[in-house]
Design a protein around this motif. Structure first.
Motif, short mmCIF file in Angstrom:
data_model
loop_
_atom_site.label_atom_id
_atom_site.label_comp_id
_atom_site.label_asym_id
_atom_site.label_seq_id
_atom_site.Cartn_x
_atom_site.Cartn_y
_atom_site.Cartn_z
N ASP A 66 0.83 -1.21 0.00
CA ASP A 66 0.00 0.00 0.00
C ASP A 66 0.86 1.25 0.00
OD1 ASP A 66 -2.23 -1.60 0.03
OD2 ASP A 66 -2.68 -1.30 2.16
N ARG A 67 1.91 1.22 0.82
CA ARG A 67 2.82 2.37 0.90
C ARG A 67 3.49 2.60 -0.46
NH1 ARG A 67 7.56 1.95 5.17
NH2 ARG A 67 5.83 2.07 6.63
N LYS A 68 3.92 1.51 -1.10
CA LYS A 68 4.58 1.61 -2.40
C LYS A 68 3.60 2.14 -3.45
CE LYS A 68 7.47 -1.13 -5.50
NZ LYS A 68 8.05 -2.45 -5.74
N ALA A 69 2.35 1.67 -3.42
CA ALA A 69 1.35 2.13 -4.39
C ALA A 69 1.06 3.62 -4.20
CB ALA A 69 0.07 1.32 -4.24
N LYS A 70 0.96 4.07 -2.96
CA LYS A 70 0.72 5.49 -2.70
C LYS A 70 1.89 6.33 -3.19
CE LYS A 70 -2.32 4.93 1.29
NZ LYS A 70 -2.46 5.08 2.74
N GLU A 71 3.09 5.86 -2.95
CA GLU A 71 4.28 6.59 -3.39
C GLU A 71 4.33 6.65 -4.92
OE1 GLU A 71 7.86 8.73 -2.93
OE2 GLU A 71 6.26 8.25 -1.53
N LYS A 72 3.98 5.55 -5.55
CA LYS A 72 3.97 5.50 -7.01
C LYS A 72 2.94 6.48 -7.58
CE LYS A 72 3.60 2.32 -10.89
NZ LYS A 72 3.39 0.93 -11.30
N ALA A 73 1.76 6.50 -6.97
CA ALA A 73 0.71 7.42 -7.41
C ALA A 73 1.14 8.86 -7.22
CB ALA A 73 -0.58 7.14 -6.66
N ARG A 74 1.76 9.15 -6.09
CA ARG A 74 2.22 10.51 -5.81
C ARG A 74 3.28 10.93 -6.81
NH1 ARG A 74 6.14 13.05 -3.28
NH2 ARG A 74 7.21 11.20 -2.58
N LEU A 75 4.21 10.04 -7.10
CA LEU A 75 5.27 10.37 -8.05
C LEU A 75 4.73 10.49 -9.47
CD1 LEU A 75 8.24 8.21 -6.73
CD2 LEU A 75 8.00 10.69 -6.66
N GLY A 82 0.07 16.29 -17.38
CA GLY A 82 -1.29 16.81 -17.36
C GLY A 82 -1.38 18.14 -16.63
N GLY A 83 -2.56 18.71 -16.61
CA GLY A 83 -2.75 20.01 -15.99
C GLY A 83 -2.56 20.00 -14.48
N SER A 84 -2.66 18.85 -13.84
CA SER A 84 -2.56 18.81 -12.40
C SER A 84 -1.13 18.53 -11.93
CB SER A 84 -3.48 17.72 -11.85
OG SER A 84 -3.05 16.45 -12.31
N SER A 85 -0.20 18.57 -12.84
CA SER A 85 1.19 18.26 -12.51
C SER A 85 1.79 19.29 -11.58
CB SER A 85 2.02 18.19 -13.79
OG SER A 85 3.38 18.12 -13.48
#
Length: 130
Positions: A66-75, A82-85
């Motif tokens: 879960d921690r790795k997935a959150k970090e991957k999503a954040r990165l 995209g516009g939210s970068s």
């Protein structure tokens, strides 16, 4: 407190599965998931049939995934185009500002050209009327 007691038991007997398990649980409760994983791996190595160790090791692996997935999503958000970068938003704002400045400059040049044209036409009309 339980972590310290378990550590003392491990100092006496380094392969004590119960002490390794209890210290891993204490580490996890304190947020030190990596140390918990290390203790659980050692406990599993010493007693691969221990159900409690297996369950705790699965929960630790789930936490790490879960921690790795959150970090991957954040990165991925930080490095997306995209516009939210996070990294590209300043660049996009700068490009928008430059485009607006260029548009204003072109508008002023067009107005100046129209003004010169009107003045030239007025001058021509005055010369013809003489």
């Amino acid at each position: 407190m339980s972590r310290d007691v378990a550590t003392k038991a491990i100092e006496i007997e380094s392969t004590n599965v119960k002490a390794l398990y209890r210290r891993a649980v204490a580490h996890r409760a304190m947020g030190d998931v990596d140390s918990a994983k290390d203790d659980l791996r050692l406990a599993y190595k010493n007693d691969p049939d221990n159900i409690a160790v297996k369950k705790e090791l699965k929960s630790i692996k789930k936490i790490l995934e879960d921690r790795k997935a959150k970090e991957k999503a954040r990165l991925s958000k930080a490095f997306s185009k995209g516009g939210s970068s996070l990294l590209y938003s300043d660049k996009e704002e700068e490009e928008k500002r430059k485009a607006e400045e260029l548009k204003q400059k072109e508008l002023k040049e067009k107005e100046a050209l129209e003004k010169r044209k009107a003045e030239w036409e007025d001058e021509c009309v005055q010369r013809m009327s003489r």
